[in-house]
Design an enzyme around this catalytic site. Structure first.
Site, PDB file in Angstrom:
ATOM      1  N   CYS A 149       3.807   0.824  10.908  1.00 25.84           N
ATOM      2  CA  CYS A 149       3.213   2.154  10.796  1.00 25.84           C
ATOM      3  C   CYS A 149       4.292   3.221  10.711  1.00 25.84           C
ATOM      4  CB  CYS A 149       2.300   2.420  11.993  1.00 25.84           C
ATOM      5  SG  CYS A 149       1.495   4.041  11.933  1.00 25.84           S
TER       6      CYS A 149
ATOM      7  N   GLU B 204      -2.563  -2.662   8.400  1.00 28.32           N
ATOM      8  CA  GLU B 204      -2.408  -1.366   7.746  1.00 28.32           C
ATOM      9  C   GLU B 204      -3.194  -1.327   6.432  1.00 28.32           C
ATOM     10  OE1 GLU B 204      -1.232   1.487   8.386  1.00 28.32           O
ATOM     11  OE2 GLU B 204       0.245   1.315   9.989  1.00 28.32           O
TER      12      GLU B 204
END
Length: 222
Positions: free
Chosen positions: A137, A212
């Site tokens: 991230c 993600e």
């Protein structure tokens, strides 16, 4: 770009990494074709995500072995709670969504899967397990921000792009990469890829990358 460990793990997850950093949601941010409704849905969910992400960085203080690691984790925690989240709050406020509504928003299943995976990595593992789950991230958004800033057209999402392409966030990414390299060397030695732990850590990174991708998918569903 952000250190040797990140470069190696990124290469191991190359196909999923490309799907993450070049997702249709991301491309819609770049060229402005992303529906506003999808962006706002993503922002609400990402606010909730960042609350849990902040808890994970707080856990990193507990898992850290050095004062330097503790300081980085607390600095990152402060940046999340008092910086990055502020972008979400300000953007949503312009759309009539206040922070109390954001905090109380029901979590999407993809959000639960990702955030609990990161927290479980910290609870069940050590500092390296937690960093491997956190890194996609932090550094992925840095890479995405730079790419979109370099090739964007007239898009209403310039504020989002500028946040992650900006010097403050990019400096934080470089520091995160340095922290990761140092933590790996401290625990796995000068040739960490020879360690029996290396593959498991790389796989943990790859799992977070796939989560993600699922998060972007969730955004488009909005």
């Amino acid at each position: 770009m952000y250190g040797d460990t990140f470069t190696a793990w990124r290469a191991d997850a190359a196909q999923d990494w490309h799907a993450y950093t070049h997702h249709p949601f991301v491309e819609g941010l770049r060229d402005g074709t992303l529906p506003r409704k999808a962006f706002l849905h993503y922002l609400v969910q990402d606010y909730v995500f960042l609350i849990h992400f902040s808890r994970a960085w707080a856990l990193a203080v507990v898992k850290a072995d050095t004062v330097e690691e503790m300081r980085f984790a607390t600095t990152t925690l402060d940046a999340l709670l008092n910086g990055e989240i502020a972008l979400h709050v300000a953007t949503c406020a312009r759309e009539g969504i206040d922070e109390a509504t954001l905090f109380a928003a029901p979590e999407a299943a993809q959000n639960i899967a990702y955030t609990r995976y990161v927290l479980d990595a910290g609870y069940s593992g050590d500092f390296l397990d937690l960093l491997a789950a956190l890194t996609p991230c932090v550094l992925g958004y840095g890479e995405i921000g730079l790419r979109l800033a370099a090739g964007r057209g007239d898009t209403p999402y310039g504020e989002w792009i500028d946040t992650y392409a900006g010097s403050d966030y990019q400096q934080a990414c470089r520091k995160a990469g340095t922290l990761l390299d140092g933590a790996i060397a401290r625990r796995l030695g000068a040739t960490p890829q020879d360690s029996p732990r290396w593959r498991a850590l790389s796989q943990r990174f790859s799992t977070a990358v796939r989560l993600e991708v699922g998060f972007w998918d969730m955004g488009l569903q909005g």
